[in-house]
Design a protein around this motif. Sequence first.
Motif, short mmCIF file in Angstrom:
data_model
loop_
_atom_site.label_atom_id
_atom_site.label_comp_id
_atom_site.label_asym_id
_atom_site.label_seq_id
_atom_site.Cartn_x
_atom_site.Cartn_y
_atom_site.Cartn_z
N LEU A 288 0.83 -1.21 0.00
CA LEU A 288 0.00 0.00 0.00
C LEU A 288 0.86 1.26 0.00
N LYS A 291 2.26 2.02 -3.32
CA LYS A 291 1.23 2.50 -4.24
C LYS A 291 0.69 3.87 -3.84
N LYS A 293 -0.99 4.60 -1.15
CA LYS A 293 -2.24 4.52 -0.37
C LYS A 293 -1.89 4.60 1.11
N GLU A 296 -4.69 4.11 4.04
CA GLU A 296 -5.09 2.70 4.21
C GLU A 296 -3.98 1.91 4.88
N GLN A 325 4.71 8.13 -5.25
CA GLN A 325 4.27 6.77 -5.56
C GLN A 325 5.26 6.10 -6.49
#
Length: 477
Positions: A288, A291, A293, A296, A325
């Motif tokens: 995560l 990426k 994120k 999360e 990212q």
Amino acid sequence: MLHSSLATEVVTMVEFGDLISAVGEFGLYQKLVVLWISLPLLLNPFQMVGQVFMVVDVTHYCNTDWIRAVGPNLTEEEQLNLTLPRDANGDYEQCIMYKPVEWDLNTIVEYGLNDTQKCSNGWVYPTAQQPSLLTEFDLVCDRKDLSDISQSIYMVGLLIGSIIFGPLSDRIGRRPVLLISLLGQTLFGVAIAFLPNFTLYIVFRCIMATAVSGILITTLPLATEWVGVSYRPIAVLVSHSFLAAGAMVLAGLSYGIRNWRLLQIAGSAPVFVLFFYYWVLPESARWLVTKGKIEEAKKYLKKAASINKRTIPPEMLDQLKGETQTKSGSILDLLRKKHLLKVTLVMMCAWFMGSLVYYGLSLNVTGFGLDIYLTQLAFGVVELPARICCIYLLQWFGRKKVQAVLLLLAGLMCLIIVGIPEDQAVAITVLAVIGKFAACASFSTSYVYSAELFPTVIRAAWGCAQWRHAWQGSSPR
């Protein structure tokens, strides 16, 4: 560019490593994660080699019921004696029959039959008790190779699954791919038990194999990306110990359930019990972060810290904000960087040789001369110490030396087996068990090595590449 992608990951991974230390490198949460991803592996040996126990060779003869029209009162022995030729040992031929004639019984008895042909009306199985793949679909004589073809097509399914689920795992995450794969394996595994012909059996088993491949590919990243670097070998090898336990379960299942359809259900349906994974299985927080994120990832990290009874300093979580990212990885990334290309080629060779020995021995369990169920149990029993010993061997001697010695030992055992007379079943089986020990440990070493050598952004893509190469060494016999 791969260089910038990997550079970004290095920055992220250093900070994430600190977070894992704060959460607990191998606390209760990580142990639960390893347990969740390990449970489905209990049935993996059944999906891989269970077919071997469904096609165990039994006595069979050509169906010669044609003679009953002129001799309805013949005993079974008289019928066989009149309609089947004998081989050099005096036993009835199993794939040849005398050509039917329009004579009366007295003429047949007096003059006998001479012209032979292949079985033209199916086969009979005098000693068969429970229906097996072999007896139900007549996998004998000219159709005998269909069993091996089925196993080879299963391996093709693993290849297809790696091509699909490897990149997909890096793109959409480990958790959804694992859940989809578990559902696919279970549904198609159970459906196989109700199929009416062998062609559909082959097709459904190939589809199921793609799901099995998805499970194998995603369990490695999940097992390694939630734990500290020093605990990665333990996480991988603990999950592999469930494979060893599964091999022993396979021996018991196949011995106790001889009806192939019931055995297929027993080896597939238990995964339905894992429906609760939808709520408890986490995504890889490390994935995560790569990426972008972040929120999360923080949610999962806080949950892990809570279960481990640890506290993450707020400023450490804040450092995750604003990270660039990383670019999604692909198989092509393995070819663009000279160092990664070299590592990939070396690991491909290791995977190929490990697969050649491991599956070569596993799928030939009926060919060693001893009871196949005891042999399978021995194979399962030896896998457990192989996985456990691998933990200490890797710590004491390092990955490179251990892998080289294990591959050499596995190959040497196979070469020695070739020179042992076939009537020495005990000696052959002992050597096969030693070879299986080395091959199992080599397999586990390859998993650990791969997890450590390849970065997160292409770790599952590497899984795709290794399965592409490994399946070539795993066709039956």
